[in-house]
Design a protein around this motif. Structure first.
Motif, PDB file in Angstrom:
ATOM      1  N   GLN A  50       0.802  -1.217   0.000  1.00 21.44           N
ATOM      2  CA  GLN A  50       0.000   0.000   0.000  1.00 21.44           C
ATOM      3  C   GLN A  50       0.838   1.272   0.000  1.00 21.44           C
ATOM      4  O   GLN A  50       0.322   2.369  -0.225  1.00 21.44           O
ATOM      5  CB  GLN A  50      -0.928   0.015   1.222  1.00 21.44           C
ATOM      6  N   GLU A  51       2.141   1.142   0.218  1.00 18.24           N
ATOM      7  CA  GLU A  51       3.014   2.313   0.227  1.00 18.24           C
ATOM      8  C   GLU A  51       3.461   2.713  -1.185  1.00 18.24           C
ATOM      9  O   GLU A  51       4.081   3.757  -1.370  1.00 18.24           O
ATOM     10  CB  GLU A  51       4.252   2.042   1.084  1.00 18.24           C
ATOM     11  N   ILE A  52       3.166   1.879  -2.184  1.00 17.78           N
ATOM     12  CA  ILE A  52       3.575   2.160  -3.562  1.00 17.78           C
ATOM     13  C   ILE A  52       2.362   2.623  -4.351  1.00 17.78           C
ATOM     14  O   ILE A  52       1.276   2.043  -4.237  1.00 17.78           O
ATOM     15  CB  ILE A  52       4.171   0.900  -4.223  1.00 17.78           C
ATOM     16  N   ASN A  53       2.534   3.683  -5.147  1.00 18.11           N
ATOM     17  CA  ASN A  53       1.408   4.237  -5.898  1.00 18.11           C
ATOM     18  C   ASN A  53       1.503   4.054  -7.408  1.00 18.11           C
ATOM     19  O   ASN A  53       0.505   4.184  -8.109  1.00 18.11           O
ATOM     20  CB  ASN A  53       1.266   5.739  -5.601  1.00 18.11           C
ATOM     21  N   THR A  54       2.707   3.781  -7.929  1.00 18.28           N
ATOM     22  CA  THR A  54       2.871   3.679  -9.375  1.00 18.28           C
ATOM     23  C   THR A  54       3.750   2.472  -9.726  1.00 18.28           C
ATOM     24  O   THR A  54       4.323   1.825  -8.851  1.00 18.28           O
ATOM     25  CB  THR A  54       3.543   4.945  -9.961  1.00 18.28           C
ATOM     26  N   LEU A  55       3.856   2.216 -11.029  1.00 19.03           N
ATOM     27  CA  LEU A  55       4.734   1.156 -11.536  1.00 19.03           C
ATOM     28  C   LEU A  55       6.047   1.734 -12.058  1.00 19.03           C
ATOM     29  O   LEU A  55       6.753   1.097 -12.831  1.00 19.03           O
ATOM     30  CB  LEU A  55       4.027   0.380 -12.654  1.00 19.03           C
ATOM     31  N   GLN A  56       6.370   2.938 -11.627  1.00 20.80           N
ATOM     32  CA  GLN A  56       7.549   3.651 -12.114  1.00 20.80           C
ATOM     33  C   GLN A  56       8.833   2.843 -11.917  1.00 20.80           C
ATOM     34  O   GLN A  56       9.719   2.843 -12.768  1.00 20.80           O
ATOM     35  CB  GLN A  56       7.657   4.995 -11.389  1.00 20.80           C
ATOM     36  N   ALA A  57       8.945   2.151 -10.785  1.00 18.66           N
ATOM     37  CA  ALA A  57      10.193   1.436 -10.471  1.00 18.66           C
ATOM     38  C   ALA A  57      10.511   0.355 -11.488  1.00 18.66           C
ATOM     39  O   ALA A  57      11.679  -0.010 -11.667  1.00 18.66           O
ATOM     40  CB  ALA A  57      10.095   0.819  -9.073  1.00 18.66           C
ATOM     41  N   PHE A  58       9.504  -0.154 -12.191  1.00 17.21           N
ATOM     42  CA  PHE A  58       9.741  -1.241 -13.136  1.00 17.21           C
ATOM     43  C   PHE A  58      10.387  -0.759 -14.434  1.00 17.21           C
ATOM     44  O   PHE A  58      10.746  -1.573 -15.279  1.00 17.21           O
ATOM     45  CB  PHE A  58       8.428  -1.975 -13.428  1.00 17.21           C
ATOM     46  N   PRO A  90       1.929  -1.982  -6.416  1.00 18.68           N
ATOM     47  CA  PRO A  90       0.880  -1.192  -5.755  1.00 18.68           C
ATOM     48  C   PRO A  90      -0.467  -1.893  -5.751  1.00 18.68           C
ATOM     49  O   PRO A  90      -0.729  -2.774  -6.578  1.00 18.68           O
ATOM     50  CB  PRO A  90       0.846   0.091  -6.592  1.00 18.68           C
ATOM     51  N   LEU A  91      -1.315  -1.505  -4.810  1.00 16.92           N
ATOM     52  CA  LEU A  91      -2.673  -2.028  -4.787  1.00 16.92           C
ATOM     53  C   LEU A  91      -3.381  -1.638  -6.082  1.00 16.92           C
ATOM     54  O   LEU A  91      -3.211  -0.534  -6.581  1.00 16.92           O
ATOM     55  CB  LEU A  91      -3.443  -1.465  -3.589  1.00 16.92           C
ATOM     56  N   GLY A  92      -4.188  -2.558  -6.596  1.00 14.86           N
ATOM     57  CA  GLY A  92      -4.890  -2.292  -7.845  1.00 14.86           C
ATOM     58  C   GLY A  92      -4.149  -2.783  -9.067  1.00 14.86           C
ATOM     59  O   GLY A  92      -4.578  -2.549 -10.192  1.00 14.86           O
ATOM     60  N   THR A  93      -3.036  -3.514  -8.868  1.00 13.75           N
ATOM     61  CA  THR A  93      -2.256  -4.019  -9.998  1.00 13.75           C
ATOM     62  C   THR A  93      -2.854  -5.320 -10.528  1.00 13.75           C
ATOM     63  O   THR A  93      -3.127  -6.252  -9.780  1.00 13.75           O
ATOM     64  CB  THR A  93      -0.795  -4.271  -9.587  1.00 13.75           C
TER      65      THR A  93
END
Length: 435
Positions: A50-58, A90-93
């Motif tokens: 829940q602390e991650i909001n985007t897929l930017q790290a990938f 992130p949640l919702g992935t």
């Protein structure tokens, strides 16, 4: 730009090889086999965070690979299992298998875990293969190979309330005013490139999540502007707040903007048009002729929408808007999510085997064939006999005959080549070529 789609490669570790060893203790003649099993290979596991909001790290980390398990040892010592590799998402992935297009998992709650690639099983040591006839087997099993898969990740923001509207109508200012979110706010289009999540606390017992969806424009459903890349985030909200520039400070007519955005929602999905929608007329502090606001209210309410004049600069009208949003959330059930079983098992179907003929060589492929080859020591007689039994059990010769194989033809199993010899009177397989 905001990354809400990503492709990753996951590789699990192979199992460690079983050991060939014998007990060598004083006063214990012919101690027997004592080879330990290999350790299990590491798995690759997706974990909802829940602390991650985007897929930017990938964008920077596309390959996730686990290590091989340790080989077995003497004195029945088992090899150490390799550590699993955790992939935080992130949640919702949504996670899809690219090869099959199948939805693997819907990551909807914090801490949810899904195995993307399971580690290989460790090979058994020679102590497993002792029989009354063969009391000192010199054969041990190789570790099971790991898996390699390519996955597609898609993010759908999980929020109770979604903010809609053209760029620069004040959505970022609104979420900043009513929650602890701190999005970048500036006087130019498309300031918000990421869906911003904020927690709105009405009191100690009432709160909800609000998402600032990046600005939509005409043609968004067809990918224009930031387009359908972000319409997906609206699908899971329970109520929409449509923010309008009531003052027309950008030179556009707010009622035209309202119709254009709603048309794009309808084009994208019928489900979006059925969601409850509140209209927030922002920037009322810039309106000098209030009859303009009254006219806008009449047109919006005539279409069946609730109208709330607000000012994100000084906070006017925000409390009744948030209270009404809460009432709708309480009366609206959560969106039903597509959530398959989270324990992923990649079953191999009976028709997995395939034969391809090139230059007179019969290439036999399939997951079970690959696993069999990788776990077989072709230099060991006992191991080779076990391979022959598996060959017979899987009825691979019948498949080759359908393709027209003849005596003396070459069969290639993932780099291991055989000269085909038809079975007679219980014979099992062709002979392996000598190098």
């Amino acid at each position: 730009m905001f990354i809400d789609r990503a492709r990753i490669i996951v590789e699990s570790g192979a199992g460690g090889d079983g050991a060939v060893a014998f007990r060598r203790e004083k006063y214990v003649p012919r101690g027997g086999p004592a080879g330990g099993d290999g350790g299990e290979g590491g798995s690759v596991i997706a974990v909802a965070d829940q602390e991650i909001n985007t897929l930017q790290a990938f964008r920077r980390h596309r390959k996730w690979a686990a290590k091989k398990g340790e080989n077995g040892g003497a004195k029945d010592c088992f090899g150490k299992a390799a550590d699993d590799v955790l992939v935080p998402v992130p949640l919702g992935t949504l996670i899809y298998d690219i090869d099959t297009g199948k939805l693997i998992a819907d990551m909807t709650h914090h801490g949810q875990r899904v195995v993307l690639a399971k580690g290989g099983r460790g090979g058994r040591g020679n102590s497993h293969f002792a029989t009354p006839a063969v009391r000192a087997p010199t054969y041990a099993e190789k570790g099971e190979p790991g898996e390699r898969r390519e996955m597609r990740l898609e993010l759908k923001v999980l929020a109770d309330v979604g903010l809609l509207g053209y760029p620069s109508v004040g959505k970022s200012s609104l979420i900043r005013k009513v929650s602890g979110a701190k999005p970048q706010v500036a006087a130019y289009h498309f300031t918000t490139l990421n869906p911003i999540l904020g927690m709105v606390n009405l009191d100690e017992s009432r709160s909800f999540v609000m998402a600032d969806i990046p600005g939509l424009i005409e043609g968004a459903s067809e990918g224009v502007g930031l387009g359908d890349e972000f319409l997906r985030h609206i699908e899971r909200t329970r109520v929409l707040i449509h923010v309008l520039d009531a003052a027309g400070s950008e030179g556009r007519d707010p009622i035209d903007d309202f119709h254009v955005i709603n048309q794009e929602l309808a084009k994208y999905s019928d489900k979006l048009t059925k969601k409850k929608q509140l209209v927030a007329a922002n920037k009322i502090d810039l309106i000098t002729d209030m009859s303009k606001l009254d006219k806008l209210r009449e047109e919006i309410e005539a279409e069946g929408y609730e109208f709330f004049p607000i000012c994100t600069l000084d906070g006017r009208g925000l409390k009744p808007l948030m209270e009404r949003a809460w009432q709708i959330i309480e009366a609206t059930p959560k969106v039903e999510l597509e959530t398959p079983d989270t324990s992923i098992i990649y079953d191999v179907k009976p028709d997995d085997f395939k034969v391809k003929v090139e230059d007179g060589v019969y290439y036999l492929t399939g997951k079970r064939v690959q696993k069999l080859v990788n776990m077989t020591n072709f230099d060991d007689y006992v191991s080779l006999r076990r391979f022959e039994k598996a060959w017979k059990y899987m009825d691979l010769e019948k498949l080759l005959k359908k393709e027209g194989i003849k005596e003396g033809d070459t069969v290639n199993l993932y780099g291991v080549e055989f000269t085909y010899t038809a079975r007679k009177h219980g014979e099992d397989t062709p002979q392996e070529d000598e190098e």
